[in-house]
Write an enzyme that holds these catalytic residues in place. Structure first.
Site, PDB file in Angstrom:
ATOM      1  CB  CYS A 148       3.213 -39.053 -63.021  1.00 26.78           C
ATOM      2  SG  CYS A 148       2.703 -40.717 -62.563  1.00 26.78           S
ATOM      3  CG  HIS A 149       5.566 -36.019 -64.724  1.00 21.76           C
ATOM      4  ND1 HIS A 149       5.526 -37.341 -65.067  1.00 21.76           N
ATOM      5  CD2 HIS A 149       6.693 -35.847 -63.986  1.00 21.76           C
ATOM      6  CE1 HIS A 149       6.582 -37.955 -64.557  1.00 21.76           C
ATOM      7  NE2 HIS A 149       7.308 -37.072 -63.903  1.00 21.76           N
ATOM      8  N   GLY A 150       1.226 -33.932 -64.090  1.00 23.15           N
ATOM      9  CA  GLY A 150       0.225 -32.892 -64.261  1.00 23.15           C
ATOM     10  C   GLY A 150      -0.358 -32.709 -65.648  1.00 23.15           C
TER      11      GLY A 150
END
Length: 184
Positions: A148-150
């Site tokens: 989703c956001h690394g």
């Protein structure tokens, strides 16, 4: 005829009044309990919630390097048997160099240092990280990767890179035998 009011015991009025006071307070107390009890009892968890409050997981079939996904309180649970190389890599990382400093020993149970149990929920915004199933991306540190956001987690589920503020949560669990853990 004699006046009966003058000969009546003066304490009789006090006794009747005391009885009426006690009866009124008792009735009010019972009425108060009748109102409060349903309000308090409705806040107790239901039977289906109590049934989901703990989960048993059989870990006998997990080979070193493998992980399984289970469900605990309607959330994913990752159970991973670490290899000797993964344990060495986790122990080689100084805890004070981590954003959320924890050693592998703090995240596992004594005598079962090779078994890592974490919630499968990224601590950033609640996505499910990859890396527990065969062939999934494990991130730069060989543990878990949140697409989703690394966020990148190492083999001990500790945050190493990305926006997640803390390590993957280790739930309360215990080994009830050498091959079964009880979570919750």
């Amino acid at each position: 005829m004699a006046d009966t009011t003058a000969t009546a015991n003066p304490e009789d009025g006090v006794r009747r009044r005391d009885f009426l006071d006690i009866a009124a307070v008792s009735a009010a107390g019972i009425g108060g309990l009748a109102v409060v009890y349903p309000l308090v009892s409705q806040m107790a968890p239901s039977k289906d919630v109590l049934a989901a409050s703990s989960t048993e997981v059989d870990v006998s079939a997990i080979e070193p390097g493998q992980a399984i996904k289970a469900v605990f309180r309607k959330q994913p649970l990752f159970v991973k048997r670490l290899t000797a190389a993964e344990i060495a890599a986790a122990n080689a990382t100084p805890a004070d160099s981590l954003r959320d400093p924890q050693t592998l020993a703090e995240r596992t149970k004594e005598g079962h240092e090779d078994m890592l149990v974490t919630m499968g929920v990224c601590t950033h915004l609640g996505c499910v990280p990859l890396g527990a199933a065969e062939g999934e991306v494990k991130g730069e540190y060989g543990g878990y990767f949140c697409p989703c956001h690394g966020s990148h987690y190492d083999t001990a589920g500790r945050i190493r890179k990305g926006p997640a503020p803390t390590n993957l949560e280790v739930p309360e669990y215990e080994f009830i035998s050498d091959t079964v853990i009880q979570v919750g």
